[in-house]
Design an enzyme around this catalytic site. Structure first.
Site, PDB file in Angstrom:
ATOM      1  N   LEU A 127       3.808   1.824  -2.096  1.00 31.40           N
ATOM      2  CA  LEU A 127       4.176   1.877  -0.676  1.00 31.40           C
ATOM      3  C   LEU A 127       5.433   2.718  -0.457  1.00 31.40           C
ATOM      4  O   LEU A 127       6.084   2.629   0.573  1.00 31.40           O
ATOM      5  CB  LEU A 127       4.379   0.452  -0.126  1.00 31.40           C
ATOM      6  CG  LEU A 127       3.136  -0.446  -0.210  1.00 31.40           C
ATOM      7  CD1 LEU A 127       3.470  -1.857   0.260  1.00 31.40           C
ATOM      8  CD2 LEU A 127       1.973   0.118   0.602  1.00 31.40           C
ATOM      9  N   ASP A 174       4.966  11.052   0.441  1.00 30.60           N
ATOM     10  CA  ASP A 174       5.778   9.852   0.673  1.00 30.60           C
ATOM     11  C   ASP A 174       7.022  10.159   1.504  1.00 30.60           C
ATOM     12  O   ASP A 174       7.335   9.464   2.469  1.00 30.60           O
ATOM     13  CB  ASP A 174       6.208   9.240  -0.663  1.00 30.60           C
ATOM     14  CG  ASP A 174       5.024   8.950  -1.568  1.00 30.60           C
ATOM     15  OD1 ASP A 174       3.886   9.049  -1.096  1.00 30.60           O
ATOM     16  OD2 ASP A 174       5.254   8.645  -2.744  1.00 30.60           O
TER      17      ASP A 174
END
Ligand code: GLA
Length: 384
Positions: A127, A174
């Site tokens: 994540l 990301d």
């Protein structure tokens, strides 16, 4: 997230009040995996978990950094080559050092400051906890140094810190998600131009993240190897990036013996995934959640069989999710080898889906501690 505890910890560590706060979110990628470093497409959104940093300027060229999640304060000077941690317990601060080093190398006048951080993005779970830390750090260093840098450049600097300082050869997905995400929207990311085109999720569906509890170290993993295989594939095919290859081109190269079977499988995933990601964006635009879910399912299958970056826990979590009411699609998200899945679930079914997914996964993988949660699409990084 509330800044009160952070402000208290800052004051306790540095005997002063913070001058301000910055934040940067983690991200979940809905589809478009292992495509970013192939100049392809991704479809991420920022999640409601973040890194937050309290900052204050200093009169000298020293940076001190503490964390609510770590012991002790790490201190380093902003001159010459900033040395990496020698003690494993201080390695977390290498992300901060790397960002300072990269900003200086890019010609920015970074000034000394005190930083105290906290975060609730689970580490090593796919994540983007490290990207959130990098992007938040750059914002904090800029705030303390009186610098203004645009979001795309901040993302590139964060990626460079990860590539050159930390040592992971990651793409831009990301950092660009964390830096430039739009609240309430997913974004088609063109990793060649770095253009982001937002679109909301279809009405009536929710995003459910399921952490398998299996951790991976990106540096130690086969991530860099996969990237090298893609680059070798592109070279064999005579293009700079796999973005420029079609399925037909791959087939021709295989017929001509230019690509062996293993290289062909890796390339096939990337080429198909780029097509699926653009198609998934069209589904968002059309409000077609069912078709979007099918594309997510197909993505997981290729990541498992052709790109080979899943594991028993990811495959198990996805398999359970697909049997539950309201699930339209489910796949691994991030680099793979562990970490999280992302599922598209009818909103009315989402709470029961989350509870049942966690329960059944615990039965199937008793050694793992999963966490399942519904997330909205958060805003990209900035000062608070
Ligand atoms: C990690 C990397 C990204 C991207 C994904 C896979 O999250 O940091 O750059 O390559 O894996 O899609």
């Amino acid at each position: 997230m509330d800044s009160t505890r952070l402000a208290t910890a800052f004051s306790a560590a540095f005997a002063a009040q913070p001058a301000g706060f910055v934040r940067a979110p983690g991200r979940v990628n809905l589809i478009g995996e292992h495509t970013d470093y192939n100049d392809g497409f991704c479809l991420p959104m920022a999640i409601e978990r973040e890194v937050r940093i309290a900052w204050a300027p200093r009169a000298d060229a020293t940076v001190r950094v503490g964390s609510l999640q770590q012991q002790g304060v790490v201190t380093f000077a902003l001159s010459g080559a900033i040395a990496k941690a020698t003690a494993p317990a201080e390695r977390w601060a290498d992300y901060v050092k790397g960002c300072a080093q990269i900003l200086i190398e890019a010609g920015h006048a970074v000034k000394g400051c005190d930083l105290f951080l906290t975060g609730d993005v689970p580490l090593g779970s796919g994540l983007s906890s490290s990207a959130a830390l990098e992007v938040a750090t750059i914002h904090a260093l800029c705030a303390a140094s009186g610098l203004t840098i645009d979001g795309t450049t901040i993302a590139r600097l964060g990626q460079r810190a990860e590539n050159r300082y930390v040592g992971t050869n990651c793409g831009i997905l990301d950092q660009l998600s964390s830096s430039c995400a739009v609240a309430g929207q997913a974004m088609l990311m063109d990793c060649r131009t770095l253009a982001l085109t937002p679109a909301p999720l279809p009405a009536g569906v929710s995003i459910v993240i399921a952490d398998t509890g299996k951790r991976r170290g990106l540096v130690d993993s086969a991530y860099n190897e996969r990237r090298a295989q893609c680059e070798a594939g592109a070279k064999a095919l005579g293009v700079s990036h796999l973005r420029d290859v079609s399925m037909h081109g791959l087939w021709q190269a295989a017929q001509a013996g230019t690509l062996d079977a293993a290289a062909r499988r890796r390339c096939e995933h990337v080429v198909a995934e780029n097509g699926r990601t653009v198609a998934a964006f069209a589904c968002l635009r059309a409000g077609d959640a069912v078709a979007l879910g099918e594309l997510m399912d197909q993505s997981h299958t290729d990541l498992r069989d052709k790109f080979e970056v899943t594991c028993a826990e990811l495959d198990g979590m996805v398999a359970i999710a697909r049997t539950l009411p309201g699930c339209l699609g489910s796949r691994m998200t991030g680099a793979g080898f562990g970490g999280c899945t992302v599922s598209l679930v009818r909103t009315g079914d989402a709470p029961a889906f989350a509870a049942e997914l966690e329960r059944r996964y615990r039965v199937a993988f008793p050694a793992m501690t999963p966490a399942v949660y519904v997330t909205g699409a958060a805003a990209g990084a900035g000062r608070l």
